[in-house]
Write a protein that holds these residues in place. Structure first.
Motif, PDB file in Angstrom:
ATOM      1  N   GLN A  42       0.646  -1.110   0.095  1.00 54.97           N
ATOM      2  CA  GLN A  42      -0.132  -0.003   0.060  1.00 54.97           C
ATOM      3  C   GLN A  42       0.734   1.297   0.077  1.00 54.97           C
ATOM      4  OE1 GLN A  42      -2.588   0.148   3.342  1.00 54.97           O
ATOM      5  NE2 GLN A  42      -1.836   2.084   3.893  1.00 54.97           N
ATOM      6  N   TRP A  43       1.803   1.461   0.919  1.00 50.98           N
ATOM      7  CA  TRP A  43       2.639   2.446   0.989  1.00 50.98           C
ATOM      8  C   TRP A  43       3.701   2.639  -0.283  1.00 50.98           C
ATOM      9  CZ3 TRP A  43       1.573   6.395   3.489  1.00 50.98           C
ATOM     10  CH2 TRP A  43       1.030   6.328   4.861  1.00 50.98           C
ATOM     11  N   LEU A  70       1.327   4.175  -2.856  1.00 48.14           N
ATOM     12  CA  LEU A  70       1.078   5.451  -2.436  1.00 48.14           C
ATOM     13  C   LEU A  70       2.399   6.375  -2.836  1.00 48.14           C
ATOM     14  CD1 LEU A  70      -1.071   5.090   0.667  1.00 48.14           C
ATOM     15  CD2 LEU A  70      -1.693   5.797  -1.491  1.00 48.14           C
ATOM     16  N   PHE A  90      -9.588   4.912  -5.181  1.00 46.27           N
ATOM     17  CA  PHE A  90      -8.401   4.774  -5.969  1.00 46.27           C
ATOM     18  C   PHE A  90      -8.806   4.960  -7.586  1.00 46.27           C
ATOM     19  CE2 PHE A  90      -6.732   3.279  -1.890  1.00 46.27           C
ATOM     20  CZ  PHE A  90      -5.818   4.172  -1.871  1.00 46.27           C
TER      21      PHE A  90
END
Lengths: 471, 358
Positions: free
Chosen positions: A13-14, A17, A389
């Motif tokens: 996820q990071w 991002l 998203f």
């Protein structure tokens, strides 16, 4: 769900991002730079509109036209090139071992006769069979050589060229009468300029008469319309932004002007690649940066060259696969430029940006789609997350395209009707639903072909030339 | 459904970002529409302006003074564009008539305001206008602008000064013209020529002569620029200075530049000597000089140059031979037969075909 899986998902996820934030920051910076640069350029035009004559000091130009199986269109192209408004230029057509009657068509149309050229091999190429010169246009020569690919043909053209600047032109490019006058300006204004490229626009939907564009319009078909939005984005804030930082990595093979000595110094076009145009520009950067030679590679925002966009999916796919291969080759062959000490914006900005977001980005974006869709299927990504998203992704895509439309309105506003603007906006929205994903998939195939495929060859593209029928 | 992959705060953040982008898109669309509307509006306004003002200015140009209407707000730029266009196109007393119109319309003051308050576009327009008006009162302000790092603005300022007072501009700014590498020499030469000030020749020649002993790289760069500028001077006038520089010059580029000026047979011994120079650029210019001032006596020298390792020297030598033979194919055939070197023979054949001598 196990703690390890949760940790992994958090890392992913990071990762996404961070990638997303870095990409958008890059685009934002490019947008801002382009905005100021285009405003400065347009402001400076106020004096260009006044009648001034720099003719006596314009350097002569050799126009190089590589041709492979161009029997149907080559004579019309050459005829229009010979009518360009410029004081001193020569046209050199390089027939790269065509299997059709390209040479015969040229011989008939321009009354070619054998020419005893004292051919100087500055760059090695496949053997030259003969050199011809036109009886009616002494500034037209044709080199007939064994097949060696576009890069090889261009190198042969460089060998035969007489003038200090050469202009590489695709046989099917539609130019404006003043194209050479516009693109030579950076060379007159700054002696450090070694290459210049102009904005390439899409000719589908326009009216062309005797090889020159007479009116601008949008195509009826959606596929070329979507590509117009892509081109606006790529040129108006992509190249414009990087050019302001002297970090432009590409000059389109369709129309670019180069200082001959600089190109010969780096060994000319690299054969065996499909992205010879980009590879040359990247190598020029590397060479000059490494040796600390002052130089400029410049983007001229004027729309000076028009090219036909593919109207069928099969042709578009072939083009995009080729482009991605070309990008991969150009970057991988010049990795020395990455984070090099004296590299400036090119080594610390454009090159890593392109490497991360346009080259490696194919995998990240594809992984992103797979992760989101598979995650939704497996229940680890909620509907809200998928929607949020998707919203960001689409909105960003539209935002970038609309910002290109703003730059277009600030500068050349070529599409005259309000309905044209509405259609372009619609295309900017619609391209996010299927088109971009399709292009991404083809770029992925291009990556695979680069990694595992055979060596590249002539990127011949079947043309519909529907605009030509509107003579 | 709760997302395992993304925390709620990230989803919320993404959603808000997406919405913010949508708002930005709408704002940008408004901007596109506004720009388009303004463009149409401006085009319409310019059309009306031209319909009214073009005939008026034409009347003024033929010497008929008529009452001029008041310029409306927003008409200043189209006026100055049309006015400058006419100034650049016309010759003779028309300039004075146009200047008179500009003064009557208050454009002299407006141009000064543009210079002080405007952005690049306004400044450029103001500079062009003040140049044509010969407005000496803003001299110092414009001189200051020639120091601007933006080469477009600084060059425009220089052009304006050259129009206002060419001798003074050259006296004050010639060192800067030679110094500033971002000022293209070709454009500088045009500006000097356009100024039509023949006294500039002496400034240029003095400047070049003062640099004759240049040896450091920066000095040599300046001398090269000075020699480029000297090309606007008629060659006969420039010759004494060029010969003087050639005597002490060792830099190959300087020598090559000097050779371009030579047009008198009295320079032949020096030119012939230069055909032996180690630098190919010098040999090339020597060959070209021989085509201008040489005679058939120079055939052996040029024939030797046909065997030069550099293609361009061979090519220019072959062209020089064709030129010296004055179209006599028989003479050229004889010369060709005497050349042992195949490359040299091929080159001469090519030059003969190009020159239509076969």
């Amino acid at each position: 769900m196990s703690p390890q899986t949760t940790d992994l998902l958090i890392v992913i996820q990071w990762g996404f991002l961070f990638y997303f934030a870095a990409l958008n920051t890059g685009y934002l910076i490019l947008n801002v730079v382009s905005f100021f640069n285009i405003r400065h350029y347009m402001d400076a035009q106020v004096l260009s509109e006044l009648p001034r004559t720099y003719t006596a000091f314009k350097p002569p130009i050799s126009i190089l036209v590589p041709a492979y199986n161009e029997e149907a269109t080559i004579t019309a192209s050459v005829r229009s090139l010979l009518q360009l408004a410029y004081d001193q230029f020569e046209v050199i057509v390089i027939n790269d071992g065509s299997k059709d009657d390209t040479l015969e068509a040229l011989r008939r149309e321009f009354q070619l006769e054998p020419f005893p050229e004292a051919y100087w091999v500055k760059l090695p190429t496949q053997p030259v069979r003969a050199i011809w010169r036109s009886r009616i246009h002494p500034n037209l020569r044709v080199i007939d050589k064994d097949n060696g690919g576009k890069a090889d043909a261009l190198n042969a053209g460089i060998n035969a060229s007489r003038y200090p600047l050469f202009c590489a032109v695709d046989a099917d490019s539609v130019l404006q009468r003043n194209s050479l006058q516009l693109i030579v300006e950076p060379f007159i204004e700054d002696s450090r300029t070694i290459a210049a490229g102009g904005t390439i626009r899409i000719v589908n939907g326009c009216t062309v008469k005797e090889g020159f564009l007479v009116s601008v319009g949008l195509p009826e078909k959606w596929l070329p319309l979507l590509q117009i939005v892509e081109y606006l984005r790529a040129f108006l804030f992509g190249r414009m932004g990087w050019s302001a930082l002297n970090a432009m990595l590409v000059i389109s093979g369709a129309f670019g002007l180069f200082r001959k000595t600089s190109v010969i110094e780096v060994g000319g076009y690299r054969t065996g690649t499909v992205g010879e145009d980009m590879e040359l520009v990247v190598r020029l950067h590397r060479h000059h940066r490494k040796r600390r030679i002052p130089y400029r590679i410049v983007f001229v925002p004027n729309p000076i060259c028009w090219t036909e966009a593919p109207e069928s999916l099969a042709v578009l796919k072939a083009q995009r696969v080729r482009w991605q291969r070309g990008l991969s080759e150009s970057l991988s062959m010049n990795m020395g430029l990455l984070f090099s000490g004296n590299g400036g914006w090119i080594s610390w900005g454009a090159f890593p940006f392109t490497l991360l977001f346009e080259w490696f980005g194919v995998f990240v974006e594809l992984a992103g789609y797979v992760f989101m869709i598979a995650g939704f299927g497996l229940g680890i990504v909620s509907g809200q997350a998928l929607f949020a998203f998707a919203l960001v992704s689409v909105a960003l895509g539209v935002l970038l395209s609309v910002s290109a439309l703003v730059l277009e309105e600030m500068s050349f506003h070529l599409y005259p009707r309000y309905s044209d603007l509405a259609r372009l906006f619609l295309a900017a929205v619609l391209e996010n639903f299927g088109y971009r994903q399709m292009i991404l998939y083809w770029r992925f195939i291009g990556m695979l072909r680069w990694m595992f495929g055979p060596e590249g060859h002539w990127g011949a593209m079947p043309r519909s030339a529907s605009w030509q029928s509107r003579l | 459904m709760v997302s395992a992959a993304f925390s709620d705060s990230i989803i919320r953040y993404a959603a808000w970002t997406g919405l913010a982008m949508l708002v930005l898109i709408v704002l940008m669309l408004f901007q596109v529409a506004r720009l388009r509307y303004a463009l149409r509006d401006r085009a319409e306004q310019e059309k009306h302006f031209l319909e009214l003002w073009r005939p008026l200015l034409m009347q003024e140009l033929s010497g008929i003074r008529t009452p001029l209407p008041q310029l409306k707000s927003g008409e200043e730029e189209p006026f100055l564009k049309l006015w400058n266009h006419l100034q650049d196109t016309l010759r003779g007393p028309a300039h004075q008539y146009l200047n008179d119109v500009a003064v009557r319309c208050g454009m002299a003051e407006h141009a000064q305001r543009l210079l002080r308050q405007g952005g690049l576009r306004s400044k450029l327009l103001g500079l062009a206008t003040l140049g044509h008006l010969g407005e000496h009162s803003v001299w110092n302000e414009i001189v200051e602008m020639t120091r601007d790092p933006d080469s477009i603005l600084s060059m425009a300022a220089l052009g304006s000064l050259l129009k206002i007072d060419a001798p003074q501009a050259l006296r004050e700014l010639l060192p800067r013209m030679i110094e500033r590498e971002d000022w293209p020499v070709a454009q500088l030469a045009i500006l000097i020529e356009e100024a039509g000030e023949h006294s500039s020749f002496s400034f240029l020649m003095d400047a070049a002569e003062r640099m004759e002993s240049a040896s450091e790289p920066e000095e040599l760069a300046r001398l090269r620029r000075a020699l480029h500028l000297l090309e606007v001077v008629p060659p006969q006038k420039a010759l004494p200075v060029v010969r003087h520089i050639m005597k002490s010059a060792t830099d190959e580029e300087v020598l090559a530049q000097c050779l371009r000026f030579l047009i008198e047979p009295s320079d032949l011994p020096e030119v012939r000597r230069m055909t032996e120079h180690a630098a190919w650029a010098v040999r090339l210019q020597a060959a070209q000089a021989l085509s201008r001032i040489g005679s058939l006596e120079d055939v052996p020298v040029l024939s030797k140059l046909l065997g030069d390792p550099v293609w361009w020297v061979r090519y220019r030598s072959a062209q020089a031979l064709v030129s010296l033979a004055r179209g006599d194919g028989a003479v050229l055939d004889r010369i060709r037969e005497q050349i042992d070197d195949r490359l040299g023979r091929d080159m001469l054949t090519m030059a003969m075909v190009e020159g239509g001598k076969t």
